[in-house]
Scaffold this motif. Sequence first.
Motif, mmCIF file in Angstrom:
data_model
loop_
_atom_site.group_PDB
_atom_site.id
_atom_site.type_symbol
_atom_site.label_atom_id
_atom_site.label_comp_id
_atom_site.label_asym_id
_atom_site.label_seq_id
_atom_site.Cartn_x
_atom_site.Cartn_y
_atom_site.Cartn_z
ATOM 1 N N PHE A 241 -48.395 73.436 -43.521
ATOM 2 C CA PHE A 241 -48.324 73.746 -44.947
ATOM 3 C C PHE A 241 -47.967 72.505 -45.770
ATOM 4 N N SER A 242 -48.523 72.451 -46.969
ATOM 5 C CA SER A 242 -48.179 71.395 -47.928
ATOM 6 C C SER A 242 -48.500 71.915 -49.328
ATOM 7 N N TYR A 243 -48.075 71.166 -50.348
ATOM 8 C CA TYR A 243 -48.383 71.525 -51.729
ATOM 9 C C TYR A 243 -49.268 70.453 -52.344
ATOM 10 N N VAL A 244 -50.238 70.885 -53.132
ATOM 11 C CA VAL A 244 -51.163 69.968 -53.790
ATOM 12 C C VAL A 244 -51.265 70.347 -55.262
ATOM 13 N N SER A 245 -51.627 69.354 -56.076
ATOM 14 C CA SER A 245 -51.857 69.595 -57.496
ATOM 15 C C SER A 245 -53.068 68.794 -57.934
ATOM 16 N N ASP A 246 -54.006 69.460 -58.593
ATOM 17 C CA ASP A 246 -55.230 68.800 -59.025
ATOM 18 C C ASP A 246 -55.895 69.671 -60.088
ATOM 19 N N LEU A 247 -56.651 69.032 -60.966
ATOM 20 C CA LEU A 247 -57.429 69.795 -61.947
ATOM 21 C C LEU A 247 -58.563 70.553 -61.261
ATOM 22 N N ASN A 248 -59.148 69.945 -60.220
ATOM 23 C CA ASN A 248 -60.256 70.554 -59.483
ATOM 24 C C ASN A 248 -59.782 70.888 -58.081
ATOM 25 N N ILE A 249 -59.018 71.967 -57.954
ATOM 26 C CA ILE A 249 -58.411 72.304 -56.679
ATOM 27 C C ILE A 249 -59.438 72.715 -55.637
ATOM 28 N N GLU A 250 -60.626 73.162 -56.089
ATOM 29 C CA GLU A 250 -61.655 73.584 -55.125
ATOM 30 C C GLU A 250 -62.079 72.435 -54.215
#
Length: 297
Positions: A241-250
């Motif tokens: 598991f990890s956390y990510v942040s992005d405008l285009n998460i797809e």
Amino acid sequence: MNKETVPFEALVDVVPGEPWQPEPAARYNALNELLRQGSSGENTYGGWNILSDTSVNLVNVSDKTIKIYSPVEILPYDRHYPYYLDFRNLQIYGQPVQNLDCIWGVAMENIAPKHAGPVQIAGVAFLYGVKGTPERFIDVVPQVDGSVQYEYAKSGRAELLFIDDNERAAVLLGSRGSNVYNGLFAVIDNGDRSFTIKGGWTDVRDKRGYWIDDTVFTPSSSGGGRICLAADWDDSNYWTFSYVSDLNIESHYIPGRRIFWELARYDGFSDKTGKALNLRQTWQGGMINFKDRWYLS
């Protein structure tokens, strides 16, 4: 102990030149009762120290004076020394705001260290020194000098009722915006361009089990976007598991290898305060069940 009603004649003031003798026991006890109520002796404006069902007598446990109209952090679990609740003289404990994720009220007078005074925790309240561009809510924001100030926000526990041109506002304390969520996987703004993501259960496991601990997450970009929990399949037959942040998460999705679950969205960070802009908690459902959205063998 004398509990009789203080007679009216005992409440008459002594005028200059008039002989005086020690007051009756009833008056002496009544005065002691008033003093025990914890007045700090620093009332700034007369009348503000009258408690109601929307205010509470609060002991300042810090070493700094809490200024009138400033935000006060309520400490429901603080144990500096053995405090106790007395139903005859109910008091709670607090300090100048340090933790943004707290219950806060408004000081109704100056409260010196280790003294008590009235703090409003609900109802219509007056605030002074509200900064920024008017929004629906008022929030408490940290400053670089270690102090805090009120600032207009898109969410918060004080809802704006009226403002004037002198940084003064009337607010409804105790309001909880629609974005307030404190359950599993809640995303909490730390005010320093990072978030604390609360722990929670999932229906897939890593090497330790199905529970993910509280995590401090610092996005690699300050441009905002969607904050998601990502799960990566590795060759040891476990998920990581990890956390990510992005405008285009797809773009992070890899069929059969990487899946994700959106938790919140935000619009970047304030250059002045480091606080997230327009943080919205999009996940408010508790446990995350990846298998509800993806077929996992």
